[in-house]
Design a protein around this motif. Structure first.
Motif, mmCIF file in Angstrom:
data_model
loop_
_atom_site.group_PDB
_atom_site.id
_atom_site.type_symbol
_atom_site.label_atom_id
_atom_site.label_comp_id
_atom_site.label_asym_id
_atom_site.label_seq_id
_atom_site.Cartn_x
_atom_site.Cartn_y
_atom_site.Cartn_z
ATOM 1 N N TYR A 1 0.685 -1.137 0.090
ATOM 2 C CA TYR A 1 0.096 0.083 -0.030
ATOM 3 C C TYR A 1 0.951 1.330 0.051
ATOM 4 C CZ TYR A 1 -4.147 -2.778 1.020
ATOM 5 O OH TYR A 1 -5.044 -3.781 1.124
ATOM 6 N N HIS A 2 1.074 1.721 -1.200
ATOM 7 C CA HIS A 2 1.840 2.948 -1.362
ATOM 8 C C HIS A 2 0.987 4.285 -0.874
ATOM 9 C CE1 HIS A 2 4.929 1.133 -4.087
ATOM 10 N NE2 HIS A 2 3.918 0.498 -4.131
ATOM 11 N N LEU A 3 1.500 5.008 0.135
ATOM 12 C CA LEU A 3 0.647 5.914 0.879
ATOM 13 C C LEU A 3 1.367 7.249 0.947
ATOM 14 C CD1 LEU A 3 -1.634 6.909 2.798
ATOM 15 C CD2 LEU A 3 -0.395 6.053 4.775
ATOM 16 N N ASP A 4 0.547 8.432 0.563
ATOM 17 C CA ASP A 4 0.961 9.927 0.530
ATOM 18 C C ASP A 4 0.134 10.664 1.084
ATOM 19 O OD1 ASP A 4 3.172 12.007 0.125
ATOM 20 O OD2 ASP A 4 1.451 12.598 -1.325
ATOM 21 N N TYR B 1 7.373 7.282 1.469
ATOM 22 C CA TYR B 1 8.510 7.874 1.413
ATOM 23 C C TYR B 1 8.946 9.052 2.510
ATOM 24 C CZ TYR B 1 12.909 8.799 -1.446
ATOM 25 O OH TYR B 1 14.366 9.049 -1.965
ATOM 26 N N ASN B 2 9.998 8.692 3.230
ATOM 27 C CA ASN B 2 10.074 9.474 4.372
ATOM 28 C C ASN B 2 8.942 9.388 5.402
ATOM 29 O OD1 ASN B 2 11.177 11.048 6.488
ATOM 30 N ND2 ASN B 2 10.762 12.970 5.370
ATOM 31 N N MET B 3 8.827 7.906 5.927
ATOM 32 C CA MET B 3 7.663 7.414 6.566
ATOM 33 C C MET B 3 7.541 8.290 7.949
ATOM 34 S SD MET B 3 8.880 3.991 8.062
ATOM 35 C CE MET B 3 10.200 3.689 9.196
ATOM 36 N N SER B 4 8.477 8.834 8.565
ATOM 37 C CA SER B 4 8.486 9.574 9.855
ATOM 38 C C SER B 4 7.228 10.571 9.490
ATOM 39 C CB SER B 4 9.580 10.272 10.323
ATOM 40 O OG SER B 4 10.064 11.090 9.216
ATOM 41 N N PHE B 5 7.126 11.058 8.607
ATOM 42 C CA PHE B 5 5.954 12.326 8.221
ATOM 43 C C PHE B 5 4.733 11.701 8.289
ATOM 44 C CE2 PHE B 5 3.196 14.706 5.532
ATOM 45 C CZ PHE B 5 3.108 16.007 6.141
ATOM 46 N N GLU B 6 4.246 10.505 7.495
ATOM 47 C CA GLU B 6 3.159 9.846 7.783
ATOM 48 C C GLU B 6 2.704 9.151 8.927
ATOM 49 O OE1 GLU B 6 3.259 10.805 3.576
ATOM 50 O OE2 GLU B 6 4.800 10.207 4.523
ATOM 51 N N LYS B 7 3.873 8.645 9.438
ATOM 52 C CA LYS B 7 3.670 8.181 10.880
ATOM 53 C C LYS B 7 3.157 9.430 11.909
ATOM 54 C CE LYS B 7 6.323 3.802 11.462
ATOM 55 N NZ LYS B 7 7.376 3.377 12.111
ATOM 56 N N GLY B 8 3.647 10.440 11.764
ATOM 57 C CA GLY B 8 3.342 11.461 12.728
ATOM 58 C C GLY B 8 1.943 11.845 12.298
ATOM 59 N N VAL B 9 1.548 12.077 11.242
ATOM 60 C CA VAL B 9 0.293 12.409 10.793
ATOM 61 C C VAL B 9 -0.754 11.544 11.412
ATOM 62 C CG1 VAL B 9 -1.668 12.300 9.000
ATOM 63 C CG2 VAL B 9 0.724 13.579 8.740
ATOM 64 N N GLU C 1 -10.341 8.560 19.164
ATOM 65 C CA GLU C 1 -9.742 7.448 20.024
ATOM 66 C C GLU C 1 -10.534 6.225 19.055
ATOM 67 O OE1 GLU C 1 -10.654 5.707 24.424
ATOM 68 O OE2 GLU C 1 -11.053 7.566 24.022
ATOM 69 N N GLU C 2 -11.891 6.392 18.635
ATOM 70 C CA GLU C 2 -12.347 5.147 17.820
ATOM 71 C C GLU C 2 -11.482 4.505 16.821
ATOM 72 O OE1 GLU C 2 -15.860 6.416 15.360
ATOM 73 O OE2 GLU C 2 -15.412 8.524 16.540
ATOM 74 N N PHE C 3 -10.749 5.467 16.197
ATOM 75 C CA PHE C 3 -9.766 4.900 15.036
ATOM 76 C C PHE C 3 -8.270 4.644 15.597
ATOM 77 C CE2 PHE C 3 -12.418 8.046 12.630
ATOM 78 C CZ PHE C 3 -13.508 7.100 12.680
ATOM 79 N N SER C 4 -8.140 4.872 16.833
ATOM 80 C CA SER C 4 -6.479 5.090 17.162
ATOM 81 C C SER C 4 -6.056 3.516 17.028
ATOM 82 C CB SER C 4 -6.601 5.171 18.780
ATOM 83 O OG SER C 4 -5.369 5.401 19.434
ATOM 84 N N GLU C 5 -6.496 2.503 17.487
ATOM 85 C CA GLU C 5 -5.886 1.371 17.392
ATOM 86 C C GLU C 5 -5.402 0.789 15.991
ATOM 87 O OE1 GLU C 5 -6.658 -3.505 18.418
ATOM 88 O OE2 GLU C 5 -7.963 -2.064 19.169
ATOM 89 N N HIS C 6 -6.343 1.111 15.245
ATOM 90 C CA HIS C 6 -6.246 0.778 13.760
ATOM 91 C C HIS C 6 -5.098 1.603 13.136
ATOM 92 C CE1 HIS C 6 -8.160 -0.766 9.725
ATOM 93 N NE2 HIS C 6 -6.984 -0.524 9.357
ATOM 94 N N LEU C 7 -5.302 2.857 13.542
ATOM 95 C CA LEU C 7 -4.202 3.864 12.824
ATOM 96 C C LEU C 7 -2.742 3.459 13.259
ATOM 97 C CD1 LEU C 7 -6.103 7.187 13.321
ATOM 98 C CD2 LEU C 7 -5.344 6.382 11.120
ATOM 99 N N LEU C 8 -2.804 3.057 14.576
ATOM 100 C CA LEU C 8 -1.310 2.915 15.070
ATOM 101 C C LEU C 8 -0.872 1.383 14.590
ATOM 102 C CD1 LEU C 8 -1.542 4.031 18.834
ATOM 103 C CD2 LEU C 8 -0.512 5.047 16.758
ATOM 104 N N ALA C 9 -1.856 0.445 14.195
ATOM 105 C CA ALA C 9 -1.364 -0.590 13.612
ATOM 106 C C ALA C 9 -0.851 -0.323 12.103
ATOM 107 C CB ALA C 9 -2.762 -1.606 13.474
ATOM 108 N N ILE C 10 -1.430 0.335 11.771
ATOM 109 C CA ILE C 10 -0.873 0.952 10.229
ATOM 110 C C ILE C 10 0.536 1.348 10.312
ATOM 111 C CG2 ILE C 10 -1.147 2.611 8.181
ATOM 112 C CD1 ILE C 10 -4.165 2.485 8.634
ATOM 113 N N ASN C 11 0.892 2.175 11.228
ATOM 114 C CA ASN C 11 2.157 2.512 11.632
ATOM 115 C C ASN C 11 3.208 1.260 11.885
ATOM 116 O OD1 ASN C 11 1.512 5.246 11.135
ATOM 117 N ND2 ASN C 11 2.025 5.979 13.269
#
Length: 497
Positions: free
Chosen positions: A297-300, A369-377, A386-396
């Motif tokens: 999954y290429h993400l930007d 590309y430069n994942m620290s940015f996407e992770k930070g978002v 909070e309802e999305f928190s677990e899933h978003l952090l799993a993506i990270n």
């Protein structure tokens, strides 16, 4: 001398830039959309900050009649008005506009409003010339202050101006600068008295401090023919080695002596440029590729910032994601594309987060590309919803960085000019993709996107539709570019088999 506080601070940075601004402004770089947006932010912040000082009056700006502005200011002061916005004074052809002037029984107080999140040295010089002019005119300045944004503020239901802004008393610092002002003004007057001869001032660290000078391209490229990739890219501007080489007349990398002491990374960059041969570490590239599993999954993300947070739970200058592009690459090479672009005038974060977790499963490889940015978002989104928190952090947890092989110098080409930024990597690896960006209509880079989205709400219907389509096409190209870069790395891996 026909001087202003903006010219004074420009002269503080470089008297040559001051001269060019007065007599040869055609050589200066025209402000781009980002600079113009910064000016607009300053205006918005200034207007809002004036509400900290209620019941004042603003002197109407009139570039054709500053004397009228000065007279209006004096009249209001004589009438006992406590607060005057854009209070205007003229002394010895030096014009100043004070953002907020407070009159008290003991004298006047200066309040200079800045959209930055801290007090910078150049701000002190800005206030110091205001104090100088006022005191030369006979006023007693009892305090000098800078009003700036507090980036730690988190907005609630309503905007709290007393928490959004910090008022910093800088009287001691400003007072200490007064002694140098008469001599500086004499130097500037001498510089500007010669209309014909441009000052001979060399380039240096001052070209970028405190701001990137709008004369830099003229001084560096036009006058000194310094190439885009030079010793200044290898060694930090103002560093001992860079100064030593420049004094010897060495600016081109190919002229750097082979026996010059350098760090391993510096030497690799120099050797790579001199040889004009690419360096490829196939073994480590293969090791990186082996960490990826399909589908990929290429993400930007595209984000923008607000000096004044518009929505609850946001802080000044927080990165606000408003768009993403997602190219899903399957093992057989097929691609799917998914996208999100927020509606204008509303907080886009909730809908973006909701769609993102619909589009990206928890346990797949996500490539950025430069994942620290996407992770930070994602972290910020997780904190907000909070309802999305677990899933978003799993993506990270499953995110990989396409920048890694270039950052670690596994793949180095002379065309990358010593950088692992996608700005240099992409045209080096896939030139036709770089050309594709140039052919986009309206939005061609991240700055364009960042500046365009906040303006959507003020656009007419047709312009808005065109801009939204341009945003979608640009972001789509960003993740397609990642697909193509990965494809090139895989081709190298296959050649190695």
């Amino acid at each position: 001398m026909n001087f202003s506080k903006s010219l004074y601070t420009k002269g503080i940075q470089c008297s040559k830039a001051l001269w060019l601004k007065k007599y040869n402004k055609e050589v200066l770089t025209t402000p781009d959309a980002t600079v113009l947006a910064h000016f607009e932010t300053g205006n918005v912040v200034g207007n809002l900050a004036s509400k900290l000082f209620p019941n004042g009056l603003e002197v109407t700006y009139d570039a054709s009649n500053f004397n009228n502005m000065v007279e209006t200011t004096k009249q209001w002061m004589d009438e006992g008005l406590e607060y005057i916005y854009e209070a205007t004074f003229l002394y010895d052809d030096i014009l100043i506009l004070v953002d907020v002037l407070k009159s008290t029984p003991d004298g006047v107080e200066i309040y200079e409003v800045k959209s930055s999140s801290s007090v910078k040295e150049i701000h002190l010089h800005d206030v110091s010339i205001q104090k100088y002019v006022l005191e030369q005119l006979g006023y007693t300045v009892t305090s000098s202050n800078i009003v700036h944004i507090d980036s730690s503020y988190v907005r609630g239901d309503e905007l709290d101006l007393n928490r959004l802004f910090r008022v910093i008393n800088v009287s001691n610092e400003v007072n200490a600068l007064q002694v140098d002002i008469p001599q500086r003004l004499k130097e500037f007057e001498t510089c500007l008295s010669d209309h014909e001869n441009e000052p001979d001032i060399d380039i240096g660290a001052h070209c970028n401090r405190p701001y990137a000078c709008d004369a830099k391209d003229y001084c560096w490229r036009t006058q000194r023919n310094i190439p885009d990739y030079s010793v200044f890219n290898i060694f930090n501007l103002g560093s001992k080695k860079q100064i030593e080489l420049y004094k010897q007349g060495i600016v081109r990398i190919e002229n750097i002596p082979d026996d010059l002491s350098m760090t391993p990374i510096q030497k690799q960059k120099v050797d790579n440029w001199k040889s004009q041969v690419s360096y490829i570490d196939k073994e480590n590239i293969k090791a990186f590729l082996d960490t990826l599993t399909y589908p990929i999954y290429h993400l930007d993300f595209e984000t923008f910032q607000q000096a004044v947070p518009e929505w609850e739970g946001m802080s000044p200058y927080q990165q606000i994601p408003f768009q993403y592009s997602l190219h899903i690459e399957h093992e057989d090479g097929t691609l799917e594309h998914k996208k999100f672009l927020g509606a204008d005038s509303i907080d886009p974060r909730y809908n973006l987060a909701r769609r993102l977790i619909e589009d990206i499963p928890r346990d797949v490889t996500v490539l950025a590309y430069n994942m620290s940015f996407e992770k930070g978002v994602n972290v910020k989104l997780a904190e907000s919803f909070e309802e999305f928190s677990e899933h978003l952090l799993a993506i990270n947890e499953n995110m990989k960085d396409l920048m890694y092989p270039f950052q670690k110098q596994y793949y180095v080409m002379p065309e990358m000019q010593g950088s692992y930024s996608i700005k240099y990597v992409l045209p080096a690896l896939i030139p036709e993709m770089a050309q594709a960006y140039k052919e986009l209509d309206g939005i061609q880079n991240g700055s364009d996107a960042m500046n365009a989205f906040p303006r959507l709400s003020s656009m007419e219907v047709l312009e808005k539709e065109k801009t939204r389509n341009a945003l979608l096409e640009y972001c789509k190209l960003d993740t397609l570019a990642m697909v193509k870069i990965l494809e090139r790395l895989k081709e190298l891996n296959e050649e190695n088999v």
